[in-house]
Design an enzyme around this catalytic site. Structure first.
Site, short mmCIF file in Angstrom:
data_model
loop_
_atom_site.label_atom_id
_atom_site.label_comp_id
_atom_site.label_asym_id
_atom_site.label_seq_id
_atom_site.Cartn_x
_atom_site.Cartn_y
_atom_site.Cartn_z
N ASP A 1 0.84 -1.19 0.00
CA ASP A 1 0.00 0.00 0.00
C ASP A 1 0.88 1.25 0.00
OD1 ASP A 1 0.72 -0.78 2.71
OD2 ASP A 1 -0.54 0.87 3.41
N GLU B 1 -0.08 -0.96 5.78
CA GLU B 1 0.97 -0.48 6.68
C GLU B 1 0.88 1.03 6.91
OE1 GLU B 1 4.79 1.35 7.79
OE2 GLU B 1 3.72 1.55 5.89
#
Length: 386
Positions: free
Chosen positions: A19, A86
């Site tokens: 991400d 994250e």
């Protein structure tokens, strides 16, 4: 997961995330190439996530594929985890992965996660490339400050103004940084770097019993190094007022603190309350992750990661260090005592500022190096220490 041939060896985990953070609205036209196009131009791969952290994900997968094709069989079991959230805390990704692994009885010899990298042109070692293996990371904590006061029409100002009270508190925090400290990962980093630096600077770095006060004074006064030696304070958000001619009764702000290893959040809150000394301001903390303990630089894991780096980049100086940002690694603390944070790629010093910034990019040369570093890391970690 790749099952190892020797069940007597503890497994190793490689972690990275795919991400990315968003683009700041209004900065789209500042990018030389579209931020999500993945353009290859001018010797670079351009786009959000090129450095953080898609290069690690891709290089790991690209390394595993040829190793499997070659029939590589590790002695040690290898586990690979790829998180999807994250950048917003990892609570659905890494947290669930770690919980599953714990339920399955995994206890890892060590974890290799994101963090340090190979830097070319570091100001302390300008003639050498420097690889940092982060043994620890700073804890990320958000405190919310709420002030209340007397409201009313702006034509009749009040003494108990919520915005003014909050502003005073925030100014106090901003103008009074926390005391500088030389914590173990940073002290170890300076000692190792000092072995490669001559003159009085190298002597001071190697002999901290004599020079600690001077080192702290210099590092705490420098923008690039002050975060390595103190808990930092950054006022990031403020919200107050509904109309220009109305005195607001409420004001709220959020302040981001990055805590040095070993600093409890409870101590931070107590120190902040003492510093502000204003009982009218409510201070609360959002949920926070507890950072893992400092990894052991004398353990086999550190030596294996170091040897893997030098196998590909023999002239690179490898040092322990501390990551001033935060990662998914706290989620893996229940399944490993030692977490080593290292990105398997190299960048020029000036490009490190593009992480989370405009024109984030990674050189094609660095991508090729990342593949070789990833192969080396996997092969070194998959073997018992020689």
């Amino acid at each position: 997961m790749r099952q190892g041939n020797n069940s007597g060896l503890s497994p190793v985990l490689f972690d990275s995330h795919y991400d990315v953070v968003p683009i700041e609205p209004g900065t789209e036209d500042d990018w030389q190439y579209a931020p999500f196009a993945g353009s290859v131009a001018d010797g670079y791969l351009w786009g959000r996530g090129a450095l953080d952290d898609k290069a690690s994900v891709i290089s790991t997968l690209e390394a595993v594929e040829p190793l499997l094709a070659e029939g590589y069989a590790p002695e040690r079991t290898m586990v690979f985890s790829f998180g999807h959230d994250e950048e917003i805390g990892g609570r659905d990704g890494a947290a669930n992965i770690a919980a599953y692994l714990k339920d399955q009885g995994f206890n890892f010899e060590y974890v290799v996660g994101e963090g340090g990298l190979v830097v070319n042109g570091h100001p302390m070692l300008p003639d050498s490339s420097l690889a940092m293996i982060a043994l620890a990371e700073k804890n990320y904590v958000i405190l919310t400050f709420k002030a209340t006061g007397n409201g009313g029409h702006s034509s009749m100002p009040v003494n108990n103004n919520a915005i003014v009270n909050l502003s005073k508190a925030l100014t106090t925090l901003h103008e009074n940084p926390f005391k500088a400290e030389l914590v173990k990962p940073v002290a170890d980093m300076l000692k190792v770097m000092g072995e490669h630096i001559g003159g009085i600077q190298g002597f001071m770095m190697r002999n901290q019993w004599l020079s600690q006060a001077i080192l702290l004074s210099v590092m705490s006064g420098d923008k690039t190094s002050q975060s390595m030696v103190r808990t930092t304070t950054a006022v990031t958000m403020i919200n107050a007022g509904i109309k220009e001619n109305v005195i607001s009764q409420k004001a709220e702000a959020k302040v981001n603190f990055r805590l040095l290893p070993g600093t409890p959040v409870e101590q931070l809150i107590n120190d902040v309350e003492t510093m502000i000394d204003d009982s009218s301001i409510d201070i609360s903390a959002e949920d926070w992750k507890t950072s893992p303990p400092i990894a052991d630089m004398n353990a086999p894991g550190y030596r294996q990661v170091k040897s893997a780096i030098n196998a590909v980049l023999p002239e690179t100086v490898v040092v322990p260090g501390m990551l001033t940002a935060t990662t998914d690694s706290p989620h893996y603390a229940p399944v490993s005592e030692n977490i080593y944070r290292f990105h398997p790629f190299s960048v020029d010093m000036e490009l490190t500022g593009s992480i989370h910034g405009t024109n984030e990019r990674i050189s094609i040369e660095s991508i090729n190096t990342a593949l070789e570093l990833s192969k080396s890391l996997i092969k070194a970690s998959g073997s018992p220490e020689s």
